[in-house]
Design a protein around this motif. Structure first.
Motif, PDB file in Angstrom:
ATOM      1  N   ASP A  58       0.826  -1.119  -0.007  1.00 29.67           N
ATOM      2  CA  ASP A  58       0.119  -0.092  -0.001  1.00 29.67           C
ATOM      3  C   ASP A  58       0.944   1.353  -0.094  1.00 29.67           C
ATOM      4  O   ASP A  58       1.973   1.310   0.276  1.00 29.67           O
ATOM      5  CB  ASP A  58      -0.912   0.000   1.309  1.00 29.67           C
ATOM      6  CG  ASP A  58      -2.185  -0.944   1.088  1.00 29.67           C
ATOM      7  OD1 ASP A  58      -2.620  -1.052  -0.128  1.00 29.67           O
ATOM      8  OD2 ASP A  58      -2.474  -1.638   2.087  1.00 29.67           O
ATOM      9  N   THR A  64       1.016  -6.841   2.294  1.00 26.09           N
ATOM     10  CA  THR A  64       0.390  -8.044   2.341  1.00 26.09           C
ATOM     11  C   THR A  64       1.160  -9.181   1.544  1.00 26.09           C
ATOM     12  O   THR A  64       1.494  -8.829   0.353  1.00 26.09           O
ATOM     13  CB  THR A  64      -0.855  -7.485   1.758  1.00 26.09           C
ATOM     14  OG1 THR A  64      -1.548  -6.436   2.528  1.00 26.09           O
ATOM     15  CG2 THR A  64      -1.992  -8.860   1.698  1.00 26.09           C
ATOM     16  N   SER A  73      -8.600 -13.238   1.356  1.00 27.67           N
ATOM     17  CA  SER A  73      -9.664 -13.270   0.298  1.00 27.67           C
ATOM     18  C   SER A  73     -10.749 -14.389   0.755  1.00 27.67           C
ATOM     19  O   SER A  73     -11.674 -14.532   0.650  1.00 27.67           O
ATOM     20  CB  SER A  73      -9.143 -13.475  -0.975  1.00 27.67           C
ATOM     21  OG  SER A  73      -8.049 -14.587  -1.158  1.00 27.67           O
ATOM     22  N   PHE A  76     -12.810 -13.244   3.499  1.00 22.19           N
ATOM     23  CA  PHE A  76     -13.856 -12.396   2.958  1.00 22.19           C
ATOM     24  C   PHE A  76     -14.989 -13.087   2.219  1.00 22.19           C
ATOM     25  O   PHE A  76     -16.065 -12.779   2.243  1.00 22.19           O
ATOM     26  CB  PHE A  76     -13.246 -11.568   1.767  1.00 22.19           C
ATOM     27  CG  PHE A  76     -14.001 -10.432   1.402  1.00 22.19           C
ATOM     28  CD1 PHE A  76     -14.050  -9.228   1.922  1.00 22.19           C
ATOM     29  CD2 PHE A  76     -14.858 -10.438   0.300  1.00 22.19           C
ATOM     30  CE1 PHE A  76     -15.138  -8.136   1.700  1.00 22.19           C
ATOM     31  CE2 PHE A  76     -15.642  -9.326  -0.468  1.00 22.19           C
ATOM     32  CZ  PHE A  76     -15.713  -8.185   0.484  1.00 22.19           C
ATOM     33  N   THR A  98      -6.121   0.188  -2.987  1.00 22.14           N
ATOM     34  CA  THR A  98      -5.488  -0.438  -1.706  1.00 22.14           C
ATOM     35  C   THR A  98      -5.753  -2.032  -1.523  1.00 22.14           C
ATOM     36  O   THR A  98      -6.287  -2.407  -2.684  1.00 22.14           O
ATOM     37  CB  THR A  98      -6.360  -0.069  -0.538  1.00 22.14           C
ATOM     38  OG1 THR A  98      -7.740  -0.375  -0.715  1.00 22.14           O
ATOM     39  CG2 THR A  98      -6.353   1.621  -0.349  1.00 22.14           C
ATOM     40  N   HIS A  99      -5.042  -2.558  -0.722  1.00 23.69           N
ATOM     41  CA  HIS A  99      -4.931  -4.091  -0.675  1.00 23.69           C
ATOM     42  C   HIS A  99      -6.536  -4.396  -0.667  1.00 23.69           C
ATOM     43  O   HIS A  99      -6.730  -5.662  -1.186  1.00 23.69           O
ATOM     44  CB  HIS A  99      -4.097  -4.547   0.351  1.00 23.69           C
ATOM     45  CG  HIS A  99      -4.499  -4.458   1.655  1.00 23.69           C
ATOM     46  ND1 HIS A  99      -4.499  -3.407   2.326  1.00 23.69           N
ATOM     47  CD2 HIS A  99      -5.098  -5.348   2.309  1.00 23.69           C
ATOM     48  CE1 HIS A  99      -4.921  -3.689   3.551  1.00 23.69           C
ATOM     49  NE2 HIS A  99      -5.320  -4.689   3.760  1.00 23.69           N
ATOM     50  N   GLU A 100      -7.406  -3.942   0.015  1.00 23.36           N
ATOM     51  CA  GLU A 100      -8.938  -4.148   0.275  1.00 23.36           C
ATOM     52  C   GLU A 100      -9.405  -4.590  -1.019  1.00 23.36           C
ATOM     53  O   GLU A 100     -10.239  -5.373  -1.096  1.00 23.36           O
ATOM     54  CB  GLU A 100      -9.608  -3.348   1.124  1.00 23.36           C
ATOM     55  CG  GLU A 100      -9.119  -3.207   2.673  1.00 23.36           C
ATOM     56  CD  GLU A 100      -7.979  -2.117   2.904  1.00 23.36           C
ATOM     57  OE1 GLU A 100      -7.719  -1.774   4.127  1.00 23.36           O
ATOM     58  OE2 GLU A 100      -7.275  -1.688   2.048  1.00 23.36           O
ATOM     59  N   VAL A 103      -8.444  -8.186  -2.226  1.00 21.74           N
ATOM     60  CA  VAL A 103      -8.984  -8.846  -1.411  1.00 21.74           C
ATOM     61  C   VAL A 103     -10.500  -8.996  -1.639  1.00 21.74           C
ATOM     62  O   VAL A 103     -11.027 -10.391  -1.761  1.00 21.74           O
ATOM     63  CB  VAL A 103      -8.898  -8.541   0.159  1.00 21.74           C
ATOM     64  CG1 VAL A 103      -9.653  -9.380   1.289  1.00 21.74           C
ATOM     65  CG2 VAL A 103      -7.537  -8.540   0.637  1.00 21.74           C
ATOM     66  N   ALA A 104     -11.223  -7.971  -1.599  1.00 24.49           N
ATOM     67  CA  ALA A 104     -12.408  -8.158  -1.680  1.00 24.49           C
ATOM     68  C   ALA A 104     -12.938  -8.735  -3.279  1.00 24.49           C
ATOM     69  O   ALA A 104     -13.740  -9.335  -3.585  1.00 24.49           O
ATOM     70  CB  ALA A 104     -13.177  -6.734  -1.813  1.00 24.49           C
ATOM     71  N   VAL A 170     -15.082  -0.024   4.433  1.00 25.49           N
ATOM     72  CA  VAL A 170     -13.742  -0.344   4.739  1.00 25.49           C
ATOM     73  C   VAL A 170     -13.010   0.966   5.281  1.00 25.49           C
ATOM     74  O   VAL A 170     -13.450   2.062   4.886  1.00 25.49           O
ATOM     75  CB  VAL A 170     -13.152  -0.612   3.393  1.00 25.49           C
ATOM     76  CG1 VAL A 170     -11.483  -0.822   3.481  1.00 25.49           C
ATOM     77  CG2 VAL A 170     -13.800  -1.810   2.621  1.00 25.49           C
ATOM     78  N   PRO A 171     -12.379   0.822   6.248  1.00 25.26           N
ATOM     79  CA  PRO A 171     -11.922  -0.162   7.178  1.00 25.26           C
ATOM     80  C   PRO A 171     -12.980  -0.648   8.257  1.00 25.26           C
ATOM     81  O   PRO A 171     -13.138  -1.872   8.589  1.00 25.26           O
ATOM     82  CB  PRO A 171     -10.675  -0.062   7.675  1.00 25.26           C
ATOM     83  CG  PRO A 171     -10.684   1.476   7.856  1.00 25.26           C
ATOM     84  CD  PRO A 171     -11.656   1.869   6.689  1.00 25.26           C
ATOM     85  N   TYR A 181     -15.884  -4.239   7.381  1.00 24.44           N
ATOM     86  CA  TYR A 181     -14.873  -5.017   6.787  1.00 24.44           C
ATOM     87  C   TYR A 181     -13.995  -5.909   7.638  1.00 24.44           C
ATOM     88  O   TYR A 181     -13.751  -7.071   7.692  1.00 24.44           O
ATOM     89  CB  TYR A 181     -13.791  -4.402   5.655  1.00 24.44           C
ATOM     90  CG  TYR A 181     -12.781  -4.957   5.190  1.00 24.44           C
ATOM     91  CD1 TYR A 181     -12.991  -5.670   3.945  1.00 24.44           C
ATOM     92  CD2 TYR A 181     -11.468  -5.016   5.704  1.00 24.44           C
ATOM     93  CE1 TYR A 181     -11.775  -6.173   3.406  1.00 24.44           C
ATOM     94  CE2 TYR A 181     -10.585  -5.481   4.991  1.00 24.44           C
ATOM     95  CZ  TYR A 181     -10.594  -6.117   3.887  1.00 24.44           C
ATOM     96  OH  TYR A 181      -9.586  -6.942   3.390  1.00 24.44           O
TER      97      TYR A 181
END
Length: 408
Positions: A58, A64, A73, A76, A98-100, A103-104, A170-171, A181
């Motif tokens: 990030d 990550t 993931s 999630f 972002t890494h989210e 992941v999503a 998020v977050p 999240y």
């Protein structure tokens, strides 16, 4: 091919907005354009082989790893299942770089659902149009970003679209009406949800829905398959000969196919790290470039203009940089020359990346708002050019190739 594959093929060819037939799919497989692998399979392989290797970095430097990306993931996906998401459902994502986001995206796919990618600048009017067309069951939204609230506009847009959806913030969730999240991942880690084995997609399943810019009307929804997305990535790798383990810095939005496909999915499919800039700011970009020392930078023309004019960006400050990739509007030649002189990097330009798929995939007479399924030949309609330096540090640019044939 097993029963799941056959069931997925039947669902795909029976859609009234897709012109693919079984014959098309068989031809793609025989020709090697499509395989039974998915992007998820490749990331799972990297996570098993090198779990501690960096996957996503990030803007603030937080890393990550591949193992963490795989676990998050999975969690999630289990969290979505606990919320009632079933295979074939849609999940809207409105998240920055972002890494989210990744992941999503991966978690939604592991749950058998389809991500609907929403750009951060979308207004309520834009969101209502997208939600009405795709009818997602869940929306994953950055609670606040750059002093802007994103939850309230999503709620109002859903009401306008007649779309009943649950919100994941998020977050963290600011109120009791929204799922956090962090809590979603935590509850799944504690054992909530069902096994993901039966919902993991096969290559002919849909991956995500992306909207084009809509320069001649309303944005058009394109349905991307796992197989075709991986085909594009491999075509680009073969054509451009990117270094497999090279680190990428993506400064263009990953809710768009350029940032997502060329940058994030391309790097992660190879097991390479990808660094993200949450939003464009030239000073932040220069700072992250110096810290991360990427091999490739992925951006858009306005970003290249800013970088060319940045006095504190030189080849000595980013000696790792070997290539700059951009897509979209044509970049002025003087900007390319300036960047080449300053950084000594090869410059690779892509045009018509998203629209190429649309041209080859849409059946005649299909309305522009109907999702279309890429056929596997979309990349061949794109125009690709390399503006290569004659040597690192050289002032001369050489136009080495035009079209999509491999370099010689």
């Amino acid at each position: 091919m097993n029963e799941r594959w056959e069931a997925s093929v039947e669902r795909l060819v029976s859609r009234d907005d897709v012109w693919l037939t079984r014959r098309h799919i068989e031809e793609h497989l025989r020709a090697g354009r499509w395989t039974e692998e998915t992007f998820l399979d490749l990331v799972s392989l990297h996570a098993a082989q090198k779990p501690n290797a960096p996957a996503v970095i990030d803007e603030d430097g937080a890393v990550t790893t591949y193992g963490e990306l795989e676990r998050a993931s999975d969690q999630f996906a289990l969290g979505l299942q606990a919320m009632g998401v079933c295979p074939g459902d849609r999940v809207a994502l409105q998240l920055p770089n972002t890494h989210e986001f990744l992941v999503a995206l991966m978690g939604t796919a592991k749950a058998g659902a389809i991500s609907v990618l929403c750009h951060m600048p979308y207004t309520e009017h834009d969101l209502a149009y997208v939600l009405q067309l795709t009818q997602p069951k869940v929306a994953v939204v950055m609670a606040t970003f750059r002093n802007r609230d994103y939850l309230a506009p999503m709620r109002r847009a859903a009401a306008d679209a007649g779309c009943t959806l649950a919100l994941v913030a998020v977050p963290q969730a600011p109120d009791g009406d929204t799922v956090s999240y962090a809590d979603l991942l935590r509850s799944a880690a504690e054992g909530a949800g069902d096994s993901l084995h039966d919902t993991r997609p096969v290559a002919v399943d849909p991956f995500f829905i992306m909207f084009t810019s809509g320069t001649t009307g309303r944005p058009k929804a394109e349905l991307h398959l796992h197989a075709n997305n991986l085909y594009w990535i491999r075509q680009l790798n073969q054509t451009a000969r990117f270094e497999p383990a090279a680190k990428w810095l993506v400064v263009t939005p990953i809710a768009h196919l350029t940032g997502l496909g060329i940058g994030c999915l391309g790097a992660l499919s190879r097991g390479a790290p990808v660094a993200l800039l949450s939003h464009w700011d030239v000073q932040r970009a220069v700072s992250v470039m110096r810290r991360e020392q990427p091999t490739y930078l992925l951006g858009a023309t306005p970003m290249l203009v800013d970088l060319a004019r940045a006095d504190d960006l030189t080849a000595s400050s980013v000696p790792s940089l070997r290539g700059i990739v951009y897509a979209g509007a044509t970049c002025p030649a003087e900007i390319l020359r300036s960047l080449n002189t300053k950084l000594g990097a090869d410059i690779f330009a892509c045009y018509g990346y998203t629209e190429g798929a649309s041209r080859t995939s849409r059946a005649l007479g299909t309305v522009s708002t109907s999702p279309a399924c890429p056929s596997g030949n979309g990349w061949m309609d794109s125009k690709i050019r390399w503006w290569m330096s004659a040597g690192r540090g050289s002032n001369r640019l050489v136009k080495e190739n035009s079209g999509c044939a491999a370099r010689t």
